[in-house]
Design a protein around this motif. Structure first.
Motif, PDB file in Angstrom:
ATOM      1  N   ILE A   1      -0.864   1.674  -5.034  1.00  0.00           N
ATOM      2  CA  ILE A   1      -1.235   2.691  -4.042  1.00  0.00           C
ATOM      3  C   ILE A   1      -1.286   4.035  -4.748  1.00  0.00           C
ATOM      4  CG2 ILE A   1      -0.257   4.076  -2.169  1.00  0.00           C
ATOM      5  CD1 ILE A   1       0.336   1.609  -0.650  1.00  0.00           C
ATOM      6  N   ASP A   2      -2.417   4.713  -4.603  1.00  0.00           N
ATOM      7  CA  ASP A   2      -2.585   6.049  -5.179  1.00  0.00           C
ATOM      8  C   ASP A   2      -2.077   7.069  -4.166  1.00  0.00           C
ATOM      9  OD1 ASP A   2      -3.405   8.465  -6.191  1.00  0.00           O
ATOM     10  OD2 ASP A   2      -5.476   7.876  -6.563  1.00  0.00           O
ATOM     11  N   ASN A   3      -1.014   7.763  -4.510  1.00  0.00           N
ATOM     12  CA  ASN A   3      -0.408   8.728  -3.592  1.00  0.00           C
ATOM     13  C   ASN A   3      -0.676  10.167  -4.022  1.00  0.00           C
ATOM     14  OD1 ASN A   3       1.026   9.720  -1.432  1.00  0.00           O
ATOM     15  ND2 ASN A   3       3.020   9.487  -2.392  1.00  0.00           N
ATOM     16  N   GLN A   4      -1.854  10.418  -4.548  1.00  0.00           N
ATOM     17  CA  GLN A   4      -2.194  11.774  -4.994  1.00  0.00           C
ATOM     18  C   GLN A   4      -3.085  12.511  -3.992  1.00  0.00           C
ATOM     19  OE1 GLN A   4      -2.166  11.765  -9.703  1.00  0.00           O
ATOM     20  NE2 GLN A   4      -3.448  10.100  -8.972  1.00  0.00           N
ATOM     21  N   GLY A   5      -3.444  11.812  -2.900  1.00  0.00           N
ATOM     22  CA  GLY A   5      -4.262  12.447  -1.871  1.00  0.00           C
ATOM     23  C   GLY A   5      -3.441  12.838  -0.657  1.00  0.00           C
TER      24      GLY A   5
ATOM     25  N   ILE B   1      -2.126  12.334   3.546  1.00  0.00           N
ATOM     26  CA  ILE B   1      -1.456  11.262   4.281  1.00  0.00           C
ATOM     27  C   ILE B   1      -2.455  10.280   4.887  1.00  0.00           C
ATOM     28  CG2 ILE B   1      -1.331  12.602   6.427  1.00  0.00           C
ATOM     29  CD1 ILE B   1       1.373  10.150   5.085  1.00  0.00           C
ATOM     30  N   ASN B   2      -3.638  10.752   5.250  1.00  0.00           N
ATOM     31  CA  ASN B   2      -4.636   9.854   5.843  1.00  0.00           C
ATOM     32  C   ASN B   2      -5.133   8.833   4.829  1.00  0.00           C
ATOM     33  OD1 ASN B   2      -4.597  11.028   8.428  1.00  0.00           O
ATOM     34  ND2 ASN B   2      -5.979  12.664   7.752  1.00  0.00           N
ATOM     35  N   LEU B   3      -5.325   9.278   3.590  1.00  0.00           N
ATOM     36  CA  LEU B   3      -5.723   8.358   2.522  1.00  0.00           C
ATOM     37  C   LEU B   3      -4.613   7.346   2.275  1.00  0.00           C
ATOM     38  CD1 LEU B   3      -7.724   7.561   0.268  1.00  0.00           C
ATOM     39  CD2 LEU B   3      -6.586   9.219  -1.212  1.00  0.00           C
ATOM     40  N   LEU B   4      -3.387   7.823   2.299  1.00  0.00           N
ATOM     41  CA  LEU B   4      -2.238   6.945   2.087  1.00  0.00           C
ATOM     42  C   LEU B   4      -2.151   5.915   3.207  1.00  0.00           C
ATOM     43  CD1 LEU B   4       0.090   6.710   0.036  1.00  0.00           C
ATOM     44  CD2 LEU B   4       1.478   8.103   1.589  1.00  0.00           C
TER      45      LEU B   4
ATOM     46  N   VAL C   1       5.707   5.672   1.750  1.00  0.00           N
ATOM     47  CA  VAL C   1       4.901   4.448   1.830  1.00  0.00           C
ATOM     48  C   VAL C   1       5.655   3.366   2.596  1.00  0.00           C
ATOM     49  CG1 VAL C   1       3.888   2.565   0.478  1.00  0.00           C
ATOM     50  CG2 VAL C   1       3.543   4.931  -0.243  1.00  0.00           C
ATOM     51  N   ALA C   2       6.939   3.182   2.288  1.00  0.00           N
ATOM     52  CA  ALA C   2       7.742   2.171   2.981  1.00  0.00           C
ATOM     53  C   ALA C   2       7.770   2.435   4.482  1.00  0.00           C
ATOM     54  CB  ALA C   2       9.157   2.154   2.413  1.00  0.00           C
ATOM     55  N   ASN C   3       7.912   3.692   4.865  1.00  0.00           N
ATOM     56  CA  ASN C   3       7.972   4.036   6.283  1.00  0.00           C
ATOM     57  C   ASN C   3       6.647   3.780   6.991  1.00  0.00           C
ATOM     58  OD1 ASN C   3      10.667   4.752   6.172  1.00  0.00           O
ATOM     59  ND2 ASN C   3      10.263   6.921   5.820  1.00  0.00           N
ATOM     60  N   LEU C   4       5.539   3.893   6.270  1.00  0.00           N
ATOM     61  CA  LEU C   4       4.235   3.572   6.855  1.00  0.00           C
ATOM     62  C   LEU C   4       4.117   2.073   7.132  1.00  0.00           C
ATOM     63  CD1 LEU C   4       1.834   5.898   4.802  1.00  0.00           C
ATOM     64  CD2 LEU C   4       2.458   6.122   7.216  1.00  0.00           C
TER      65      LEU C   4
ATOM     66  N   GLN D   1      -4.713   3.103   2.868  1.00  0.00           N
ATOM     67  CA  GLN D   1      -4.361   2.141   1.818  1.00  0.00           C
ATOM     68  C   GLN D   1      -3.268   1.185   2.304  1.00  0.00           C
ATOM     69  OE1 GLN D   1      -4.236   3.828  -2.453  1.00  0.00           O
ATOM     70  NE2 GLN D   1      -4.001   5.655  -1.194  1.00  0.00           N
ATOM     71  N   VAL D   2      -2.279   1.747   3.011  1.00  0.00           N
ATOM     72  CA  VAL D   2      -1.196   0.914   3.547  1.00  0.00           C
ATOM     73  C   VAL D   2      -1.748  -0.066   4.573  1.00  0.00           C
ATOM     74  CG1 VAL D   2       0.909   0.951   4.961  1.00  0.00           C
ATOM     75  CG2 VAL D   2       0.639   2.569   3.063  1.00  0.00           C
ATOM     76  N   GLY D   3      -2.641   0.408   5.428  1.00  0.00           N
ATOM     77  CA  GLY D   3      -3.238  -0.453   6.447  1.00  0.00           C
ATOM     78  C   GLY D   3      -3.997  -1.620   5.837  1.00  0.00           C
ATOM     79  N   ARG D   4      -4.742  -1.349   4.784  1.00  0.00           N
ATOM     80  CA  ARG D   4      -5.504  -2.411   4.103  1.00  0.00           C
ATOM     81  C   ARG D   4      -4.555  -3.442   3.487  1.00  0.00           C
ATOM     82  NH1 ARG D   4      -6.516  -2.830  -1.028  1.00  0.00           N
ATOM     83  NH2 ARG D   4      -5.991  -0.647  -1.472  1.00  0.00           N
TER      84      ARG D   4
END
Length: 209
Positions: free
Chosen positions: A176-180, A182-185, A21-24, A188-191
């Protein structure tokens, strides 16, 4: 002290995907301040932290090349509350100060402070807002077993020593829900990136009290 700097405290349990997540966020040009990286730096060869540890525990906690033998140090503080408290009292202020220095030196619109024990060590007092990366305990167990090559029992022991999932979620301002996948992740990061940019801009335009 930090002035007019928007800081996101990023945390989560073991194997939750904090680094991913941090890297995104970093892909958007946001600077990262990583507590784990800093914790290693303050005991690097030649550091004041390492010199104090050697003075306390002796040369036997050093590797042949002069670096800290982390396993040997763990053995020294394991089940020894006095030694563990001494070590924490030495290192925590050093880590905290170095994190603050990096935040103050940053030039991105806001900063992500990655701290595994954000709530446990009360470092949430340093940040503007908190973000928890969340996955189920079962997923934590399977990911950690796969990543670290450890037994289920070992992972369950680690989970039991950490703040519970519910306690962490109760303290989180953003999740952030990280159970899906990478695209879902990424979405969420973009939002959240847009939200943090907006809130950071509002913070920097506020007059000082």
């Amino acid at each position: 002290m930090i002035k007019q700097k928007y800081i996101v405290g990023l945390t989560g349990g073991i194997a939750s995907g904090k680094t991913t997540v941090a890297n995104l966020f970093a892909e958007f040009g946001i600077e990262l301040v990583d507590a784990d990286v800093i914790a290693r730096e303050v005991v690097d060869k030649g550091s004041a932290g390492l010199a104090a540890i050697v003075k306390r525990f002796g040369d036997e906690i050093l590797l042949a090349d002069g670096q800290l033998d982390r396993a040997a140090l763990r053995n020294q503080v394991f089940d020894n509350e006095t030694q563990r408290l001494w070590l924490n009292n030495l290192l925590h202020p050093m880590i905290r100060q170095k994190m603050l220095d990096q935040v103050n030196a940053s030039s991105s619109k806001y900063v992500i402070m990655v701290v595994p024990l954000l709530f446990e060590n009360h470092l949430d007092s340093l940040v503007t807002t908190t973000l928890v990366v969340d996955i189920s305990p079962e997923l934590q167990i399977s990911r950690t077993m796969q990543r670290d090559g450890v037994s289920r029992q070992q992972v369950e022991h680690i989970l039991a020593s950490q703040m519970s999932r519910q306690q962490r979620l109760d303290k989180a301002e953003h999740i952030i829900d990280n159970q899906g996948d990478i695209n879902l992740l990424r979405s969420q990061v973009g939002r959240l990136h847009k939200l943090f940019l907006q809130q950071a801009a509002e913070l920097t335009t506020k007059p000082n009290d």
